[in-house]
Design an enzyme around this catalytic site. Structure first.
Site, mmCIF file in Angstrom:
data_model
loop_
_atom_site.group_PDB
_atom_site.id
_atom_site.type_symbol
_atom_site.label_atom_id
_atom_site.label_comp_id
_atom_site.label_asym_id
_atom_site.label_seq_id
_atom_site.Cartn_x
_atom_site.Cartn_y
_atom_site.Cartn_z
ATOM 1 N N ARG A 102 85.686 27.318 62.108
ATOM 2 C CA ARG A 102 85.010 26.656 60.750
ATOM 3 C C ARG A 102 84.578 25.300 61.196
ATOM 4 N NH1 ARG A 102 84.765 24.972 55.550
ATOM 5 N NH2 ARG A 102 83.562 26.016 54.159
ATOM 6 N N CYS A 144 90.429 21.341 49.908
ATOM 7 C CA CYS A 144 89.789 20.845 51.041
ATOM 8 C C CYS A 144 90.238 19.183 51.126
ATOM 9 C CB CYS A 144 88.399 20.848 50.925
ATOM 10 S SG CYS A 144 87.436 20.100 52.166
#
Length: 500
Positions: free
Chosen positions: A418, A319
């Site tokens: 998302r 991430c």
């Protein structure tokens, strides 16, 4: 004026647990890692509990039906990724729910008109010595016979000999019916000295096979996570766009629990999805939400009706949300604050809403720290991506085996849902990377090792349950110098592989 939080945002690596008194009963074999998955009222039992505090992440490179079955065998739960078509995701869920431990769908099948040569090529391809003979050569065709190595002798037979001429015919087989349990199947195998037991339906169609050699493996899975019908439990990720179509399909497939898959959960979008679930299904459908990093975010989702709340923004190995957007929080700091909010909410309402630590887990001991800081369970991506059971390729990089691992915010995943903020249906920029992780082998072996470390650490602290650890653990901050002190130092290692 902006609000400034003066507390430093910290990670798991900045803390250590303080050992406590251990009684003679405090041994790893006595440690229970059972933990609630969804909310429950004070004095009641959780509707769903995990046997181990581990779930696999809602990611293309982590959680498919193979991962879900393997993790359920160990007592955990997978959330099958939602960044695929509704039909495909529902099929994955259905495969998990239809899987029966010890009941293997035959992948070595041939028609009676096949030849010995074709049968030998099939055996070479599958590496299985038992071949089912079905009317159409499929795994669900009408069963006509079985071929094992005892039924033919290559040196004495022509390769064009028909399978029907040397197979053991159905009339001579012992079979189980569709309602046969694994225990009953194993008893039949042992009583009749069989190597395998075909399971058939009322029309003689082959359903599955139970093999003698799998007996010991099946006996080991005593910690498996199963529903009331003794089917493996499985979760699934959903988004805030097509939830009205996706949720009914997943429920039809048999999903046990849902989770809204979003990079940031403190939004009205998530509240709308939860309200849809409550309006149409009441409390019968369990749905988690997130991700959040502070008490306000937790309170919002808990009051909206979430069954559990995920904690963590920007801490995953793949991430880059913090780098791209400058938002997030150190996982340890976020978890500590949300755990306090969870406990406050429980004291006020009598409703316990479990929290899931999602991200920031690098070493096995971080699992124990996360639990001690208040997490009820963890969601892990990189950890599970390394195993045989993850859906990605194993590749050789400079002589070392690696597994592919990419984030849902990467261009490869294209999971714009998302990161959806109600705009265009696309990713405007990346919030995840495409990468490799070191291949680690089987899930069973690695999860067993990790949890043995967790159990041992809990015993060092003097606790036999996760709830005891949460209530009584002593945790200390460590300096950068003491972190160095905690590893091998001031020595020349004989083998650098000893330190990872």
């Amino acid at each position: 004026m902006a609000v400034y939080l003066n507390e430093v945002s910290r990670t798991f690596g900045e803390y250590l647990l303080i050992p406590g008194y251990s009684s003679v009963e405090c041994i790893p074999a006595n440690v229970s890692l059972q933990t609630p998955l969804v909310k429950f009222k004070k004095g009641n039992q959780p509707p769903i509990s995990l046997k181990i505090p581990m779930t696999s992440a809602i990611m293309q490179s982590v959680s498919d039906d193979t991962m879900a079955i393997s993790l359920a065998k160990e007592g955990g739960l997978s959330f099958i990724y939602g960044s695929q078509s509704i039909e495909s995701q529902a099929q994955m869920v259905a495969r998990v729910k239809s899987y029966r431990a010890g009941f293997v769908v035959s992948d070595s099948n041939i028609s009676p008109e096949g030849t010995l040569d074709e049968m030998l090529m099939l055996k070479k391809k599958t590496n299985h010595s038992t071949v089912a003979v079905t009317i159409d050569g499929t795994s669900r065709g009408k069963l006509l016979g079985i071929v094992t190595s005892r039924d033919y002798r290559v040196s004495r037979m022509n390769l064009d000999t028909k399978v029907k001429d040397f197979m053991t015919p159905f009339e001579e087989l012992i079979c189980g019916n569709k309602d046969t349990t694994l225990k009953e199947a194993n008893n039949i195998i042992w009583e009749h000295k069989l190597n395998c037991l075909p399971i058939i339906d009322d029309e003689q169609r082959l359903i599955s096979m139970v093999f003698r050699k799998d007996y010991n493996t099946n006996k080991k899975n005593e910690n498996e996570l199963i529903d009331e019908s003794k089917r493996y439990m499985v979760g699934a990720g959903i988004n805030t766009r097509d939830y009205a179509e996706r949720i009914p399909a997943l429920l039809q497939a048999g999903v046990d629990v849902l989770c809204i898959d979003s990079s940031e959960g403190f939004t009205e979008w998530q509240k709308i999805v939860i309200e849809y679930v409550r309006k149409n299904y009441g409390d019968a459908v369990k749905i988690g939400a997130g991700n959040i990093v502070d008490k306000e975010g937790f309170r919002f989702l808990a009051e909206a009706g979430a069954d559990f709340v995920k904690v963590g923004i920007g801490g995953g190995a793949i991430c880059i949300t913090r780098k791209q957007k400058g938002i997030g929080r150190g996982q340890a700091t976020a978890l500590i604050e949300v755990a306090m909010a969870r406990d406050e909410y429980f004291n006020e309402t009598g409703i316990y809403v479990p929290i899931c630590s999602d991200g920031g887990t690098v070493h096995d001991y971080h699992i124990t720290l996360a639990l001690a800081m208040g997490a009820d369970f963890l969601m892990l991506g990189r950890y599970f991506a390394r195993f045989d059971e993850s859906p990605t390729k194993k590749v050789n990089i400079n002589g070392n085996y690696m597994k592919e691992y990419w984030g849902e915010g990467s261009t490869r995943a294209k999971n714009w849902q998302r990161y959806d903020l109600g705009g265009d249906e696309k990713l405007s920029f990346e919030e995840g990377v495409d990468s490799f992780v070191p291949y680690a082998g089987s899930l069973e072996d690695n999860v067993g090792l990790s949890l043995s470390i967790v159990r041992s650490t809990m015993c060092n602290c003097g606790y036999l349950t996760i709830s005891e650890l949460q209530k009584n653990a002593k945790i200390t901050l460590v300096s950068s110098t003491s972190i160095v002190e905690g590893s091998a130092h001031d020595v020349l290692l004989k083998d650098s592989r000893q330190i990872l």
